[in-house]
Design a protein around this motif. Structure first.
Motif, PDB file in Angstrom:
ATOM      1  N   LEU A   9      15.326 -26.081  42.980  1.00 38.06           N
ATOM      2  CA  LEU A   9      16.345 -26.185  41.941  1.00 38.06           C
ATOM      3  C   LEU A   9      16.956 -24.811  41.661  1.00 38.06           C
ATOM      4  N   TYR A  10      16.109 -23.793  41.514  1.00 39.33           N
ATOM      5  CA  TYR A  10      16.599 -22.434  41.276  1.00 39.33           C
ATOM      6  C   TYR A  10      17.517 -21.991  42.401  1.00 39.33           C
ATOM      7  N   LYS A  11      17.085 -22.206  43.625  1.00 35.61           N
ATOM      8  CA  LYS A  11      17.887 -21.806  44.786  1.00 35.61           C
ATOM      9  C   LYS A  11      19.222 -22.551  44.807  1.00 35.61           C
ATOM     10  N   ALA A  12      19.211 -23.814  44.433  1.00 32.21           N
ATOM     11  CA  ALA A  12      20.444 -24.607  44.413  1.00 32.21           C
ATOM     12  C   ALA A  12      21.418 -24.084  43.364  1.00 32.21           C
ATOM     13  N   VAL A  13      20.925 -23.722  42.194  1.00 29.71           N
ATOM     14  CA  VAL A  13      21.793 -23.199  41.134  1.00 29.71           C
ATOM     15  C   VAL A  13      22.385 -21.865  41.570  1.00 29.71           C
ATOM     16  N   ILE A  14      21.585 -21.004  42.174  1.00 29.03           N
ATOM     17  CA  ILE A  14      22.070 -19.709  42.658  1.00 29.03           C
ATOM     18  C   ILE A  14      23.107 -19.918  43.751  1.00 29.03           C
ATOM     19  N   ALA A  15      22.841 -20.827  44.673  1.00 29.81           N
ATOM     20  CA  ALA A  15      23.801 -21.114  45.744  1.00 29.81           C
ATOM     21  C   ALA A  15      25.107 -21.660  45.175  1.00 29.81           C
ATOM     22  N   ASP A  16      25.020 -22.515  44.160  1.00 30.42           N
ATOM     23  CA  ASP A  16      26.214 -23.079  43.539  1.00 30.42           C
ATOM     24  C   ASP A  16      27.060 -21.992  42.882  1.00 30.42           C
ATOM     25  N   HIS A  17      26.419 -21.084  42.163  1.00 27.03           N
ATOM     26  CA  HIS A  17      27.145 -19.976  41.537  1.00 27.03           C
ATOM     27  C   HIS A  17      27.784 -19.076  42.592  1.00 27.03           C
ATOM     28  N   SER A  18      27.143 -18.946  43.728  1.00 22.50           N
ATOM     29  CA  SER A  18      27.687 -18.097  44.786  1.00 22.50           C
ATOM     30  C   SER A  18      28.888 -18.760  45.470  1.00 22.50           C
ATOM     31  N   LYS A  19      28.785 -20.052  45.707  1.00 20.59           N
ATOM     32  CA  LYS A  19      29.872 -20.775  46.390  1.00 20.59           C
ATOM     33  C   LYS A  19      31.063 -21.045  45.477  1.00 20.59           C
ATOM     34  N   SER A  20      30.784 -21.295  44.204  1.00 21.02           N
ATOM     35  CA  SER A  20      31.844 -21.601  43.224  1.00 21.02           C
ATOM     36  C   SER A  20      31.626 -20.757  41.978  1.00 21.02           C
ATOM     37  N   PRO A  21      31.871 -19.461  42.084  1.00 15.50           N
ATOM     38  CA  PRO A  21      31.589 -18.578  40.944  1.00 15.50           C
ATOM     39  C   PRO A  21      32.480 -18.856  39.742  1.00 15.50           C
ATOM     40  N   HIS A  22      31.890 -18.728  38.577  1.00 17.30           N
ATOM     41  CA  HIS A  22      32.611 -18.892  37.312  1.00 17.30           C
ATOM     42  C   HIS A  22      33.320 -17.582  36.976  1.00 17.30           C
ATOM     43  N   HIS A  23      34.462 -17.684  36.333  1.00 18.32           N
ATOM     44  CA  HIS A  23      35.227 -16.526  35.851  1.00 18.32           C
ATOM     45  C   HIS A  23      35.643 -15.590  36.982  1.00 18.32           C
ATOM     46  N   ARG A  24      35.921 -16.156  38.138  1.00 23.46           N
ATOM     47  CA  ARG A  24      36.390 -15.339  39.263  1.00 23.46           C
ATOM     48  C   ARG A  24      37.891 -15.131  39.099  1.00 23.46           C
ATOM     49  N   GLY A  25      38.311 -13.882  39.184  1.00 21.43           N
ATOM     50  CA  GLY A  25      39.721 -13.572  39.078  1.00 21.43           C
ATOM     51  C   GLY A  25      39.923 -12.228  38.413  1.00 21.43           C
ATOM     52  N   VAL A  26      41.156 -11.997  38.001  1.00 19.45           N
ATOM     53  CA  VAL A  26      41.537 -10.736  37.370  1.00 19.45           C
ATOM     54  C   VAL A  26      42.210 -11.060  36.046  1.00 19.45           C
ATOM     55  N   LEU A  27      41.847 -10.348  35.011  1.00 23.32           N
ATOM     56  CA  LEU A  27      42.498 -10.507  33.717  1.00 23.32           C
ATOM     57  C   LEU A  27      43.701  -9.580  33.664  1.00 23.32           C
ATOM     58  N   GLU A  28      44.848 -10.137  33.347  1.00 22.11           N
ATOM     59  CA  GLU A  28      46.082  -9.351  33.243  1.00 22.11           C
ATOM     60  C   GLU A  28      46.026  -8.438  32.020  1.00 22.11           C
ATOM     61  N   GLY A  29      46.557  -7.241  32.173  1.00 24.93           N
ATOM     62  CA  GLY A  29      46.648  -6.308  31.060  1.00 24.93           C
ATOM     63  C   GLY A  29      45.333  -5.661  30.678  1.00 24.93           C
TER      64      GLY A  29
END
Length: 143
Positions: A9-29
């Motif tokens: 389960l731990y490995k699956a959660v880590i893999a999920d965060h790696s494949k579909s990371p949250h808050h990925r991007g750049v904040l303007e300004g």
């Protein structure tokens, strides 16, 4: 739950965060802060939007291994909405945890607590702490 099922389960959660990371991007300004891990080549570009003393928004880009990317994703989830002081406390708890130090405060980390197993792989500690170190620098610069 059997330990092997929990590990899976731990490995699956880590893999999920790696494949579909949250808050990925750049904040303007918002200024971006870049840190890298020269031992493995991981790079993070972190942008943090502060509203006075609180983290209003946070985002990251970069290139990193599974551990680095998952840790970055989990870190952003853990600190958004927190005060600078609370975020620095979480960074300290996380750092101690991945170095194998147990602390009842680890529960405050949310899913980031799943990274505790990194302590068994000392060469991966820098990968796991890269985003947290970038956060600490961003907070230092904002003060």
């Amino acid at each position: 739950m059997a330990l092997s099922r929990l590990d899976s389960l731990y490995k699956a959660v880590i893999a999920d965060h790696s494949k579909s990371p949250h808050h990925r991007g750049v904040l303007e300004g918002v200024e971006q802060l870049q840190l890298n891990n020269p031992t493995c080549g991981d790079v993070i570009n972190l942008s943090v939007k502060f509203n006075e003393d609180a983290i209003e928004d946070i985002a990251f880009t970069g290139d990193g291994c599974t551990i680095s990317t998952a840790s970055s994703s989990m870190m952003t989830d853990a600190v958004i909405g927190k005060t600078k002081e609370e975020a620095l406390e979480l960074a300290e708890i996380f750092s101690h945890m991945v170095q194998g130090q147990q602390d009842e405060r680890q529960k405050k980390l949310g899913e980031s607590e799943l990274m505790a197993g990194v302590s068994k792989f000392p060469q991966r500690i820098k990968c796991a702490t890269l985003a947290w170190n970038a956060l600490k620098k961003a907070i230092e610069r904002s003060q």
